[in-house]
Motif scaffolding. Structure first.
Motif, PDB file in Angstrom:
ATOM      1  N   VAL A 246       1.877  11.710   1.821  1.00  0.00           N
ATOM      2  CA  VAL A 246       3.034  11.020   1.251  1.00  0.00           C
ATOM      3  C   VAL A 246       4.108  10.820   2.328  1.00  0.00           C
ATOM      4  O   VAL A 246       4.738   9.763   2.422  1.00  0.00           O
ATOM      5  CB  VAL A 246       3.600  11.804   0.053  1.00  0.00           C
ATOM      6  CG1 VAL A 246       4.903  11.175  -0.442  1.00  0.00           C
ATOM      7  CG2 VAL A 246       2.580  11.826  -1.080  1.00  0.00           C
ATOM      8  N   LEU A 247       4.314  11.838   3.161  1.00  0.00           N
ATOM      9  CA  LEU A 247       5.274  11.727   4.263  1.00  0.00           C
ATOM     10  C   LEU A 247       4.898  10.592   5.201  1.00  0.00           C
ATOM     11  O   LEU A 247       5.744   9.781   5.616  1.00  0.00           O
ATOM     12  CB  LEU A 247       5.313  13.058   5.031  1.00  0.00           C
ATOM     13  CG  LEU A 247       6.283  13.150   6.212  1.00  0.00           C
ATOM     14  CD1 LEU A 247       7.724  13.162   5.717  1.00  0.00           C
ATOM     15  CD2 LEU A 247       5.994  14.401   7.044  1.00  0.00           C
ATOM     16  N   LEU A 248       3.625  10.476   5.535  1.00  0.00           N
ATOM     17  CA  LEU A 248       3.161   9.421   6.430  1.00  0.00           C
ATOM     18  C   LEU A 248       3.284   8.046   5.785  1.00  0.00           C
ATOM     19  O   LEU A 248       3.587   7.058   6.464  1.00  0.00           O
ATOM     20  CB  LEU A 248       1.703   9.682   6.834  1.00  0.00           C
ATOM     21  CG  LEU A 248       1.496  10.854   7.800  1.00  0.00           C
ATOM     22  CD1 LEU A 248       0.021  11.220   7.874  1.00  0.00           C
ATOM     23  CD2 LEU A 248       2.030  10.523   9.180  1.00  0.00           C
ATOM     24  N   ALA A 249       3.066   7.970   4.467  1.00  0.00           N
ATOM     25  CA  ALA A 249       3.215   6.689   3.772  1.00  0.00           C
ATOM     26  C   ALA A 249       4.645   6.194   3.875  1.00  0.00           C
ATOM     27  O   ALA A 249       4.902   5.014   4.157  1.00  0.00           O
ATOM     28  CB  ALA A 249       2.808   6.842   2.298  1.00  0.00           C
ATOM     29  N   GLU A 250       5.600   7.103   3.655  1.00  0.00           N
ATOM     30  CA  GLU A 250       6.994   6.714   3.740  1.00  0.00           C
ATOM     31  C   GLU A 250       7.382   6.357   5.177  1.00  0.00           C
ATOM     32  O   GLU A 250       8.122   5.396   5.414  1.00  0.00           O
ATOM     33  CB  GLU A 250       7.882   7.847   3.215  1.00  0.00           C
ATOM     34  CG  GLU A 250       9.376   7.591   3.311  1.00  0.00           C
ATOM     35  CD  GLU A 250       9.856   6.474   2.399  1.00  0.00           C
ATOM     36  OE1 GLU A 250      11.046   6.126   2.468  1.00  0.00           O
ATOM     37  OE2 GLU A 250       9.031   5.942   1.624  1.00  0.00           O
TER      38      GLU A 250
ATOM     39  N   GLY B 248      -6.368   6.692  -4.095  1.00  0.00           N
ATOM     40  CA  GLY B 248      -5.274   6.826  -3.136  1.00  0.00           C
ATOM     41  C   GLY B 248      -4.026   7.429  -3.707  1.00  0.00           C
ATOM     42  O   GLY B 248      -2.960   7.304  -3.132  1.00  0.00           O
ATOM     43  N   ALA B 249      -4.103   8.098  -4.854  1.00  0.00           N
ATOM     44  CA  ALA B 249      -2.903   8.683  -5.449  1.00  0.00           C
ATOM     45  C   ALA B 249      -2.687  10.063  -4.874  1.00  0.00           C
ATOM     46  O   ALA B 249      -3.606  10.753  -4.489  1.00  0.00           O
ATOM     47  CB  ALA B 249      -3.063   8.764  -6.966  1.00  0.00           C
ATOM     48  N   GLU B 250      -1.408  10.505  -4.862  1.00  0.00           N
ATOM     49  CA  GLU B 250      -1.044  11.822  -4.374  1.00  0.00           C
ATOM     50  C   GLU B 250      -0.519  12.653  -5.536  1.00  0.00           C
ATOM     51  O   GLU B 250       0.173  12.145  -6.402  1.00  0.00           O
ATOM     52  CB  GLU B 250       0.055  11.704  -3.313  1.00  0.00           C
ATOM     53  CG  GLU B 250      -0.414  11.059  -2.029  1.00  0.00           C
ATOM     54  CD  GLU B 250      -1.394  11.950  -1.305  1.00  0.00           C
ATOM     55  OE1 GLU B 250      -1.304  13.169  -1.442  1.00  0.00           O
ATOM     56  OE2 GLU B 250      -2.250  11.428  -0.616  1.00  0.00           O
TER      57      GLU B 250
ATOM     58  N   THR C  85       0.822  -1.203   0.000  1.00  0.00           N
ATOM     59  CA  THR C  85       0.000   0.000   0.000  1.00  0.00           C
ATOM     60  C   THR C  85       0.861   1.260   0.000  1.00  0.00           C
ATOM     61  O   THR C  85       0.659   2.179  -0.787  1.00  0.00           O
ATOM     62  CB  THR C  85      -0.921   0.008   1.236  1.00  0.00           C
ATOM     63  OG1 THR C  85      -1.730  -1.169   1.212  1.00  0.00           O
ATOM     64  CG2 THR C  85      -1.815   1.239   1.234  1.00  0.00           C
ATOM     65  N   ALA C  86       1.848   1.293   0.906  1.00  0.00           N
ATOM     66  CA  ALA C  86       2.688   2.481   1.001  1.00  0.00           C
ATOM     67  C   ALA C  86       3.487   2.713  -0.276  1.00  0.00           C
ATOM     68  O   ALA C  86       3.585   3.828  -0.777  1.00  0.00           O
ATOM     69  CB  ALA C  86       3.633   2.360   2.200  1.00  0.00           C
TER      70      ALA C  86
END
Length: 548
Positions: A527-531, A149-151, A99-100
């Protein structure tokens, strides 16, 4: 003078000095004055201080000059995309990693597509109307992709490759426009140089509203946003709120309308049982104002006056560009909250930076009673009982947060020292090039990451981004104490290209304490939280990865 001598002099100049037993915070100031955002302030005659002589423009190459133009920077936000909803606690590592990684991959692909669209705008004017029409027709398709869910709209992915910046005409036009007198030109050029890494977005007012649907105003909700809000209300409507389900929903952001009650539940301030909530609120609010009656008059006593004086000095510095926080009644509320907390926690007492931690709670709980924008809202228009409720709720929720990270503020601040060391070890594993680059120029992590840990990145991000970040921190187990480490690591690596471009100690320090995030919104935070989530699952349960 040797490089080591320059470094020592630089650091000596830029360590915040505080009296008595108040603990200092290294480089504790807000993001710098931004001429793009604050052109109207300059035109009005409120020019930033400058150490340059008339007729001799000079770049802000020293930290003293940089420090002289510090202030808060605000921007309008972006839509709150429902990202990482799959990043729930009960998913296995394969699903989480997939997911990430998918979020980051889609972000890069869509940025390239946006770049192509922006390049098309540079074609002859005769085609402008036709291209705009085509772009408008493509918007529904972009909305559908966002729902998957795209950024979009950030400038760089987290890898070593930097995405193209796109059309720089906006930045160029501002750099060519006469913004201030020759005194300010050098300072503004230095700030404009930093803007090259900013997204292509229009200029905003000096203090813009936090204009995403989660933090301000009431823009029309999309069908997806309305569906998310309905899910929250269903979970909250039951006689006993399922906190696990509430955390899963909250991880990818909380709608503004239900954020106050959700934060109170996730922080442990309110019980899950709906029938007990009202009595709990009444009891805790009465208890807080009992503390006020018992302790607040002691603020001028000899053993407390240093603490109160430092609080009194720090409060006006809290978000100084936001009129809300410059109101006398709001500053008095903050002084009471911080003084009572310091009195009740003598092991740590007040430390500079704790004042920042009140602001997200205060803003969120003000929104419980108003619909309009908050930045210019006159809190004296609220009923006295409402203001008392906001004050007490902010105190208790801030106390709950600090209970989990109190070793950050006890003598010698051991919690921060451990976390900074862990950050250094983590970065050395995830991006050895960046780590060695900072070693080469003798940049110690404590010199910039101390503030990141002490203020929970609040001095690095606009307040709207902090509120969105705290949605996830309160949904994540040990979010403020443990997950924050991985967010800081992802945040540092996010600026990989800019870090590697700096070739001296002073340049690196100015960059790291002046990261260009004033245009950030929910997309960048997601995006920061995904990483960060990816890093957590790669390293949190594998401590040997830290060892060489």
């Amino acid at each position: 003078m040797s490089a080591d001598g320059n470094k020592k002099q630089f650091w000596k100049r830029n360590t915040a000095k505080v009296p008595g037993n108040i603990q200092h915070v290294y480089g504790a100031q807000h993001p710098p004055f931004d001429p793009l955002l604050h052109a109207n302030l300059i035109k009005a005659g409120n020019k930033p201080p400058s150490s340059t002589t008339p007729g001799k423009p000079k770049k802000a190459t020293t930290f003293q000059e940089f420090e002289s133009i510090t202030s808060d920077a605000w921007d309008v936000g972006d839509d709150d995309d429902e990202l990482l909803a799959m990043a729930a606690q009960n998913l296995n590592i394969e699903v989480v990693m997939e997911t990430a990684n998918k979020v980051i991959e889609n972000h890069s692909k869509l940025q390239e597509r946006r770049q192509q669209q922006m390049d098309s705008l540079t074609e002859p004017d005769g085609k402008d109307g036709e291209e705009r029409h085509e772009e408008e027709e493509e918007e529904p398709e972009e909305e559908e992709e966002r729902e998957e869910g795209a950024e979009t709209t950030t400038d760089r992915s987290f890898g070593s490759e930097a995405l193209p910046l796109g059309d720089n005409r906006l930045v160029k036009s501002h750099s060519e426009a006469p913004v201030g007198s020759p005194k300010e030109v050098g300072v503004e050029q230095a700030a404009l140089h930093r803007q090259q890494s900013l997204p292509h977005r229009p200029t905003i007012p000096l203090v813009a509203r936090m204009a995403d649907q989660n933090t301000s105003g009431t823009p029309a909700m999309t069908e997806r946003e309305a569906s998310r809000l309905d899910k929250f209300r269903q979970v909250l409507a039951g006689p006993n709120t399922d906190l696990d389900e509430l955390r899963k929903l909250s991880w990818s952001g909380i709608p503004r309308q239900v954020r106050p009650i959700t934060w109170k539940l996730l922080s442990g301030y309110l019980p899950a049982n709906a029938e007990r909530r009202e009595s709990t609120l009444q009891r805790k609010r009465q208890e807080y104002f009992g503390f006020i009656e018992q302790y607040y008059d002691s603020r001028n006593d000899e053993n407390h006056q240093d603490t109160y004086r430092q609080i009194h000095i720090d409060i006006p510095r809290t978000n100084p560009l936001i009129p809300l926080f410059q109101q006398a009644s709001v500053q008095e509320i903050f002084e009471r909250i911080l003084f009572i907390w310091a009195i009740r926690h003598p092991a740590s007492g007040y430390v500079q930076g704790i004042n920042d931690l009140v602001t997200p709670f205060f803003v969120v709980y003000v929104f419980e009673y108003i619909e309009e924008e908050v930045e210019n809202f006159n809190v004296s228009s609220l009923q006295e009982e409402v203001l008392r409720n906001i004050e007490a709720d902010s105190f208790w929720c801030m106390s709950k947060l600090l209970d989990g990270i109190q070793d950050n503020y006890t003598f010698a601040q051991p919690g921060i020292q451990r976390k900074v060391k862990a950050l250094e070890e983590l970065v050395s594993r995830i991006d050895e090039t960046v780590h060695r680059h900072m070693q080469q120029y003798e940049v110690e992590y404590l010199q910039f990451a101390f503030r990141w840990m002490n203020n929970l990145l609040m001095r690095e991000l606009p307040l709207r981004c902090t509120i969105r970040l705290w949605d996830t921190y309160q949904a994540e187990p040990e979010g403020f104490s443990h997950f924050h480490l991985y967010v800081c690591a992802a945040f540092l690596v996010r600026w990989r290209k800019e870090i590697l471009e700096e070739r001296d100690f002073q340049g690196l320090m100015i960059l790291l304490q002046n990261l260009p995030t004033m245009h950030w919104g929910n997309e960048e935070v997601s995006v920061l939280l995904a990483e960060a989530y990816r890093l957590k699952f790669a390293f949190a349960d594998a401590p040997n990865h830290y060892k060489r």
